[in-house]
Write a protein that holds these residues in place. Structure first.
Motif, short mmCIF file in Angstrom:
data_model
loop_
_atom_site.label_atom_id
_atom_site.label_comp_id
_atom_site.label_asym_id
_atom_site.label_seq_id
_atom_site.Cartn_x
_atom_site.Cartn_y
_atom_site.Cartn_z
N GLU A 116 0.83 -1.21 0.00
CA GLU A 116 0.00 0.00 0.00
C GLU A 116 0.86 1.26 0.00
N GLU A 165 -10.10 -8.05 -2.17
CA GLU A 165 -10.31 -6.70 -1.62
C GLU A 165 -8.99 -6.04 -1.26
N LYS A 215 -7.68 -2.60 -2.96
CA LYS A 215 -7.30 -1.42 -2.15
C LYS A 215 -5.99 -0.83 -2.65
#
Length: 720
Positions: free
Chosen positions: A644, A708, A712
């Motif tokens: 991320e 998911e 993200k």
């Protein structure tokens, strides 16, 4: 340019219920469905070209041909009929399915051998079918009726006729011939590839350089004559048929991926295997006397000799880059983008004379040499120049191994000439490579023979200058390590360094010129998006060339650091150029999991970057949550943190390896983290290039948490 998040995976790594042994072309359709659910917009593959007996996808047997290993046999149009009508083929296929179940790594040699055997059996049936030698099977015999009853079959007026083959023989043969002829017309390369493959089979896969002269040195007219020889037509057509069916399946998969709105990105290796159809059929495009590699570095103190011939760019340019343009045009049938492997080689390639066992005495091509006159003007006379460019071997070097002066002199005399009356020797003029040292028997004892050769090979490399055939000189890459350099006084070293610096400035212009002249026509031949693999040496001219030609650079997060600054901080994500591809790992590097667990100094520097919000501001702008500790064991939370945070890159494309995404769920972790690697550079073994994903694509599609998690990451990248 649209921002996209993607995944890179070797095609062979894909695992579906229809390809347990290894991934195939049609497995891409299943994988595309998964990627669509994850909001991934790019699927990047490693090369899918035929590599023959070599498992490395970067060791191409052909620049054009697809690897038959990726054909799904039971999806071939001829399969169903052959399975019903040919018991030998059916038996072999059932055995194949039984023997090749899913495993964490696949056996490349066994798989390619068995698949090739199946393809031959199937094509043998096809040939019999075309020749009218396949007879319809008679219907099964009637079952015996119960006592006192007549069977329905017995009541029939006449016995049932054998089932007809559909389509009829003439139509079947005409259809196949039309398909093969059309494929040949569209793919001019197929003729010399088919002839080459046939000859390789006849030679038990021996290199073409070991073939008889009359086959080794065929020109293209002679290759055409052999192609048209009816005696070889069956074998040649087998290879055409394999490529026809492979291209159909790959096209079907590529169209499906494109229909999902996903860009399929290919990979074009810059170099060709020495033992390839292209080097054999187009020898003028390859410099067989110079092999490519890389210069010495910390992990490879004598450099790397890859054994692949370098290009004769002048001959390629004279043909208007026809060979290269055909490569990219063919690739554009399937791909919307392509990775240019080792783009540094288009600027300059590290080349070493054939026969050298290392790349230590290599040099860049093109290069700028230093003239004899310049050296003389700098105050170096003939004796001093010889001292710098010729290894000088003391008798004592060999005597320390033989413990006998006369024996040492006898050994040195085989390869060297004495310098006057001194206990000093130079290699004979006819010794051109260290390969000649290793080919000369020096002692009966094997261990002693090896020590003598290694000692002489080390001295062979011990020089500061390489004398060229035209009498000019090139600095040895590691010249400061040489005995000659260390013997120079400060003034002499300073004068030579000035010459070397002046020479390096000229070379940068040479490299820029060659890169623009080669990359421009290649990259503009199609509408594919070109992406560089520009790792390695940083050339001053490279960013400008990539910008001019419109090529995306590559940014591997762990290596994208300001190496010249104290602490070697990571480059802030905000400073990644938009025209670049960002990634957490590459196929030649440790995985994200290995990096976190094994490279703690690098991890610590990365945590400093992320604590600054990834922008290097020092204001902790992005530190909204507690950061992991560098000493924490890698787990799915750390994986999510790394992926991320990297997604905040300024790069328009973020393409991470499948393994790094799978780290978002610990149930996909292999027991040994090293088993998750694709390749370990510098090693040749059955482990490399045989990675398989840990579960099937269907299983991944059921993992909503994983999906998911990847979505993200894609969302963060889209909004960065």
């Amino acid at each position: 340019m649209e921002r996209k998040t993607g995944v890179v995976v070797p095609l062979s790594a894909l695992y579906t219920k229809d390809c347990e042994a290894a991934g195939d072309f049609l497995a891409l359709k299943d994988f595309a469905d998964f990627c669509e659910k994850c909001s991934l917009g790019v699927i990047q593959l490693l090369p899918v070209n035929d590599t023959g007996t070599q498992s490395s996808p970067y060791s191409g047997l052909s620049a054009y041909a697809l690897h038959p290993m990726f054909i799904r046999i039971d999806a071939l149009p001829e399969f169903d009929e052959a399975y019903k009508m040919d018991s030998a083929f059916a038996k072999a296929y059932r055995a194949f399915k039984k023997d090749f179940k899913y495993s964490p790594r696949f056996d490349y040699d066994k798989l390619t051998q068995r698949k090739t055997e199946l393809l031959h059996l199937l094509y043998s049936y096809i040939e019999k079918r075309c020749a009218g030698k396949v007879k319809p099977k008679a219907p099964p015999k009637p079952k015996k009726a119960a006592a006192g009853e007549a069977s329905a079959e017995a009541k029939a007026a006449a016995p049932a006729a054998p089932a007809k083959l559909t389509p009829p023989t003439e139509e079947y043969a005409a259809k196949l011939k039309g398909e093969l002829d059309a494929f040949i017309r569209k793919n001019a390369w197929i003729t010399y590839y088919a002839v080459f493959k046939d000859l390789k089979d006849s030679a038990m896969q021996a290199t073409w350089k070991a073939w008889p002269d009359e086959l080794r040195n065929l020109d293209r007219k002679q290759i055409e004559l052999r192609w048209n020889n009816k005696a070889h037509r069956s074998s040649h057509n087998f290879f055409v048929w394999c490529q026809l069916r492979a291209s159909e399946q790959f096209q079907e998969a590529a169209d499906y991926v494109k229909g999902k709105g996903i860009t399929l990105k290919g990979d074009l290796p810059i170099l060709m295997n020495d033992d390839s159809a292209d080097c054999w059929a187009w020898p003028e495009y390859f410099n067989q006397e110079q092999l490519a590699g890389s210069p010495p570095d910390g992990e490879n103190p004598v450099g790397q000799n890859w054994g692949f011939p370098t290009y004769s760019w002048d001959k390629i340019a004279a043909s208007d880059f026809a060979w290269w343009k055909e490569r990219v045009t063919l690739a554009a049938r399937y791909y919307g983008a392509f990775r240019i492997d080792h783009i540094l080689g288009f600027f300059r390639i590290w080349s070493v004379r054939r026969g050298e066992t290392t790349a230590y005495l290599g040099h860049t091509t093109p290069c700028s040499a230093i003239s004899l006159e310049k050296l003389e003007d700098a105050g170096f006379d003939e004796g001093r120049i010889n001292w710098l460019s010729k290894p000088h071997i003391p008798t004592g070097l060999i005597e320390d191994i033989t413990w006998n002066h006369d024996e040492a002199v006898a050994i040195l005399s085989k390869l060297c000439d004495r310098v006057g009356e001194e206990e000093l020797w130079n290699f004979k003029e006819e010794i051109l490579t260290d390969g000649q040292i290793y080919s000369q028997p020096l002692a009966d004892d094997e261990g002693k023979d090896r020590r003598l050769k290694d000692a002489l090979a080390r001295k062979w490399r011990d020089r500061a200058l390489i004398r060229q055939e035209d009498g000019s000189f090139i600095p040895v890459y590691s010249y400061p390590e040489s005995t000659a350099w260390k013997s120079l006084n400060g003034e002499e070293q300073s004068k030579l360094r000035e010459l070397f610096t002046e020479n390096a400035e000229k070379e940068d212009k040479l490299w820029e010129k060659q890169a623009l002249e080669t990359l421009t026509p290649i990259c503009r031949a199609t509408g594919m998006i070109p992406c560089a693999e520009d790792l390695g040496a940083s050339l001053a001219c490279m960013p400008g060339v990539l910008d001019k030609v419109g090529i995306l650079s590559l940014k591997v997060v762990r290596w994208n650091r300001d190496w010249g600054t104290d602490g070697q901080p990571y480059v802030p994500f905000s400073k990644y150029p938009a025209m670049s591809v960002c990634t957490t790992s590459v196929h030649d590097s440790p995985t994200l999991r290995q990096w976190w667990n094994n490279e703690k100094q690098s991890v610590e520097a990365y945590l400093r970057l992320v604590s600054d919000g990834g922008n290097g501001s020092g204001d902790n702008a992005g530190n909204t949550e507690a950061l992991p500790n560098k000493d924490d064991a890698f787990d799915e939370k750390i994986a999510a943190f790394c992926l991320e945070s990297s997604a905040k890159t300024g790069s328009n494309w973020l393409i991470n390896p499948l393994q790094d995404y799978l780290f978002l769920n610990q149930k996909y972790y292999k027991e040994r983290q090293d088993d998750e690697r694709i390749n370990v550079p510098g090693s040749v073994n059955s482990f490399n290039w045989t990675y398989r994903m840990p579960v099937s694509v269907a299983e991944l599609e059921k993992d909503t948490a994983l999906i998911e998690g990847i979505k993200k990451i894609a969302t963060i990248h889209d909004k960065a």
